[in-house]
Design a protein around this motif. Structure first.
Motif, short mmCIF file in Angstrom:
data_model
loop_
_atom_site.label_atom_id
_atom_site.label_comp_id
_atom_site.label_asym_id
_atom_site.label_seq_id
_atom_site.Cartn_x
_atom_site.Cartn_y
_atom_site.Cartn_z
N ARG A 60 135.01 101.27 -17.56
CA ARG A 60 136.02 102.61 -17.18
C ARG A 60 135.79 103.79 -17.57
NH1 ARG A 60 140.23 102.85 -15.47
NH2 ARG A 60 140.80 101.33 -16.11
N GLU A 61 134.16 103.82 -17.40
CA GLU A 61 133.78 104.88 -17.51
C GLU A 61 133.17 105.29 -15.81
OE1 GLU A 61 129.96 107.28 -20.30
OE2 GLU A 61 130.17 105.40 -19.61
N VAL A 62 132.54 104.33 -15.76
CA VAL A 62 132.48 104.41 -14.36
C VAL A 62 133.20 104.63 -13.18
CG1 VAL A 62 131.57 103.37 -12.18
CG2 VAL A 62 130.67 102.34 -13.93
N LEU A 63 134.54 104.10 -13.06
CA LEU A 63 135.51 103.61 -12.88
C LEU A 63 136.36 105.56 -12.51
CD1 LEU A 63 137.60 100.63 -13.36
CD2 LEU A 63 135.94 101.65 -11.20
N ASN A 64 136.06 106.27 -13.82
CA ASN A 64 136.70 107.72 -14.58
C ASN A 64 136.29 108.23 -13.81
OD1 ASN A 64 138.96 105.99 -15.10
ND2 ASN A 64 137.95 106.63 -17.64
N ASP A 65 134.73 107.92 -13.23
CA ASP A 65 134.11 109.17 -13.14
C ASP A 65 134.48 110.09 -11.46
OD1 ASP A 65 131.94 110.65 -11.65
OD2 ASP A 65 130.19 110.11 -12.83
N ALA A 66 135.12 110.76 -11.48
CA ALA A 66 135.86 111.58 -10.38
C ALA A 66 134.45 111.68 -8.95
CB ALA A 66 136.07 112.73 -10.56
N ALA A 67 133.48 111.63 -9.67
CA ALA A 67 132.44 112.22 -8.24
C ALA A 67 131.79 110.52 -7.66
CB ALA A 67 130.94 112.98 -9.20
N LEU A 68 132.10 109.67 -7.97
CA LEU A 68 131.32 108.73 -7.54
C LEU A 68 132.95 108.06 -6.25
CD1 LEU A 68 130.23 106.78 -10.92
CD2 LEU A 68 129.19 108.08 -8.94
N PRO A 69 132.72 107.18 -5.26
CA PRO A 69 133.47 106.54 -4.70
C PRO A 69 134.56 105.36 -4.96
CG PRO A 69 131.09 106.03 -3.71
CD PRO A 69 130.94 107.06 -4.86
N ARG A 70 135.93 105.16 -5.26
CA ARG A 70 136.57 104.23 -5.85
C ARG A 70 136.35 102.22 -5.44
NH1 ARG A 70 139.41 104.36 -10.74
NH2 ARG A 70 141.12 102.84 -10.45
N PRO A 71 135.91 101.86 -5.78
CA PRO A 71 135.22 100.40 -5.30
C PRO A 71 136.64 99.50 -5.13
CG PRO A 71 135.12 100.29 -7.58
CD PRO A 71 135.38 102.19 -7.78
N GLU A 72 136.82 99.40 -3.80
CA GLU A 72 137.78 97.93 -3.85
C GLU A 72 137.75 96.98 -4.37
OE1 GLU A 72 135.43 99.63 -1.39
OE2 GLU A 72 136.42 100.82 0.06
N THR A 73 137.23 96.74 -4.47
CA THR A 73 136.86 95.18 -5.85
C THR A 73 136.13 94.99 -6.71
OG1 THR A 73 137.17 94.59 -3.31
CG2 THR A 73 136.36 92.71 -5.59
N ILE A 74 135.40 94.28 -8.42
CA ILE A 74 135.18 94.49 -8.92
C ILE A 74 134.70 92.56 -8.67
CG2 ILE A 74 134.78 94.26 -11.27
CD1 ILE A 74 137.19 96.02 -11.54
N VAL A 75 133.28 92.77 -8.73
CA VAL A 75 132.71 91.75 -8.41
C VAL A 75 131.86 90.87 -9.43
CG1 VAL A 75 131.43 89.96 -7.34
CG2 VAL A 75 132.17 92.11 -5.71
N LEU A 76 131.83 90.03 -10.18
CA LEU A 76 131.86 89.30 -11.35
C LEU A 76 130.69 88.22 -10.29
CD1 LEU A 76 135.09 87.61 -12.64
CD2 LEU A 76 133.92 90.54 -13.39
N THR A 77 129.21 88.38 -11.61
CA THR A 77 128.57 87.53 -11.01
C THR A 77 127.49 87.72 -12.42
OG1 THR A 77 126.44 87.51 -9.41
CG2 THR A 77 127.06 89.56 -10.47
N GLY A 78 126.58 86.42 -12.32
CA GLY A 78 125.59 86.41 -13.84
C GLY A 78 126.50 84.71 -13.70
N GLY A 79 125.84 84.21 -14.80
CA GLY A 79 126.78 82.76 -14.94
C GLY A 79 127.43 83.19 -15.82
N SER A 80 126.95 83.54 -16.69
CA SER A 80 127.63 84.61 -18.32
C SER A 80 128.97 83.99 -17.47
CB SER A 80 127.55 84.60 -19.17
OG SER A 80 126.26 84.41 -19.69
N CYS A 81 129.07 84.89 -16.64
CA CYS A 81 131.02 85.66 -15.91
C CYS A 81 131.53 84.73 -15.73
CB CYS A 81 130.40 86.35 -14.72
SG CYS A 81 130.74 88.36 -14.95
N ARG A 82 131.20 83.41 -15.83
CA ARG A 82 132.30 82.34 -15.69
C ARG A 82 133.43 81.33 -16.59
NH1 ARG A 82 130.63 77.78 -15.10
NH2 ARG A 82 132.28 76.96 -13.54
N MET A 83 132.84 82.43 -18.13
CA MET A 83 133.29 82.03 -19.05
C MET A 83 134.87 83.04 -18.94
SD MET A 83 130.93 83.02 -22.06
CE MET A 83 129.93 84.59 -21.67
N PRO A 84 135.84 82.80 -18.80
CA PRO A 84 137.50 83.10 -19.13
C PRO A 84 137.78 83.90 -19.39
CG PRO A 84 137.14 80.33 -19.71
CD PRO A 84 136.15 80.85 -19.42
N MET A 85 137.30 84.15 -20.47
CA MET A 85 137.42 84.95 -21.27
C MET A 85 137.01 86.83 -20.78
SD MET A 85 134.64 85.62 -24.42
CE MET A 85 134.35 83.78 -24.86
#
Length: 335
Positions: free
Chosen positions: A148-173
């Motif tokens: 959220r901190e990155v997304l709230n930084d007005a000086a940065l471009p807004r991402p179109e997508t959030i990409v999950l990576t790393g094996g632990s990102c498969r946890m549904p939570m």
């Protein structure tokens, strides 16, 4: 990015939860290339690279271990027995496997042999118990807060997508926590997505190793016309993750402050001139201390709290300089 083969400039927020750490990167892909000041062409721009060194898949394994240990301890307490080192090691060694089972199922059963009973006893652990553990909630909150901190930084471009990576990102939570913290992405088609999280690093490394048309050339075998392209030599723009500056003593307020030399987000490598003037103490030397911020928005009057020492440089004058002498420095800084 390599898999989707975008035809236009595309920015993504990479949410990488691996076995040992959590890493967060905001990356823009330029399919047609982006000219740089030195004449080269960039195809990727890493705007932000941050993370949590104390959060990773191992920490979630540790939560599973302690949940099972608590169940085992409560069971043994009925007969006055305690958890032995042998039992504890069995739980620890199987914690990752149980975590993965809870990624696919709502509940799992772990059977452990108890020498004190000369029998095998089953213990059930549910996904809800795992996801509700206080330490799990705390880690999820810290990770989503960084996003959220990155997304709230007005000086940065807004991402179109959030990409999950790393094996632990498969946890549904993980996906659920992001959807709750970032609802504007949860409602988008492919707003939060993953692509082979366990092998994404391999795909990225392979893509990084593919030379672009203008990559630097390295001489090949002597006596031939062959050359080798230095893959990735200048195709990725890297930036300073945090402010970098020198520490000075403010005579008026009688406190140390940090004078920023390289602002966060500055493209690297970076070289320029800087002019500094300040009053010296009576001494034969002057010590310059270079600091890097620990946080995104540091207070330059809190060097001990918001910064970490990177390097110390000592300037020798060859004689004692009276207190109050003005020091004027004109140097080049490069990083």
């Amino acid at each position: 990015l390599a898999q989707s083969r975008p035809t236009k400039d595309t920015t993504v927020l990479v949410f990488d939860l691996g076995g040992g750490t959590f890493d967060l990167s905001l990356v823009t892909c330029y399919p047609g290339g982006k000219p740089r000041s030195d004449g080269s062409t960039a195809y990727y721009d890493i705007h932000v690279s941050d993370g949590l060194p104390d959060v990773g898949g191992c920490e979630f394994d540790d939560v599973v271990h302690h949940l099972l240990r608590d169940k085992l301890a409560a069971f043994l307490a009925r007969s006055g027995a305690k958890v032995t080192d042998y039992m504890d090691n069995q739980l620890r060694q199987n914690a990752e496997r149980i975590k993965k089972e809870l990624t696919e199922a709502e509940r799992t059963v772990y059977e452990i042999y108890l020498p004190v009973l000369d029998d095998t006893v089953p213990f059930e652990l549910t996904r809800q118990e795992f996801e509700s553990a206080p330490r799990v909630r705390e880690m999820l909150d810290r990770m989503t807060a960084q996003a959220r901190e990155v997304l709230n930084d007005a000086a940065l471009p807004r991402p179109e997508t959030i990409v999950l990576t790393g094996g632990s990102c498969r946890m549904p939570m993980i996906r659920k926590a992001l959807a709750k913290a970032l609802p504007e992405y949860a409602k988008l088609l492919d707003g939060i997505r993953e692509y082979r999280p366990e092998t994404a690093i391999s795909y990225g490394a392979a893509r990084y190793g593919v030379p672009e048309a203008d990559d630097a050339l390295i001489p090949g075998v002597p006596g031939t016309d062959n050359t080798i392209k230095a893959a990735g030599a200048k195709s990725v723009i890297k930036r300073a993750a945090y402010d970098v500056g020198l520490r000075y003593f403010d005579e008026k307020k009688r406190e140390y402050i940090i004078s920023c030399l390289i602002p966060r987000g500055t493209e690297l490598p970076f070289t320029t001139r800087w002019d500094v003037g300040h009053k010296l103490q009576e001494s034969e030397i002057s010590v310059k201390r270079l600091y890097e911020a620990r946080v995104i928005a540091p207070d330059n009057r809190q060097p001990d709290r918001d910064y970490r020492l990177v390097k110390t440089v000592t300037v020798h004058f060859g004689k004692v300089v009276p207190r109050g002498t003005t020091s004027e420095a004109r140097d080049r800084k490069s990083t």
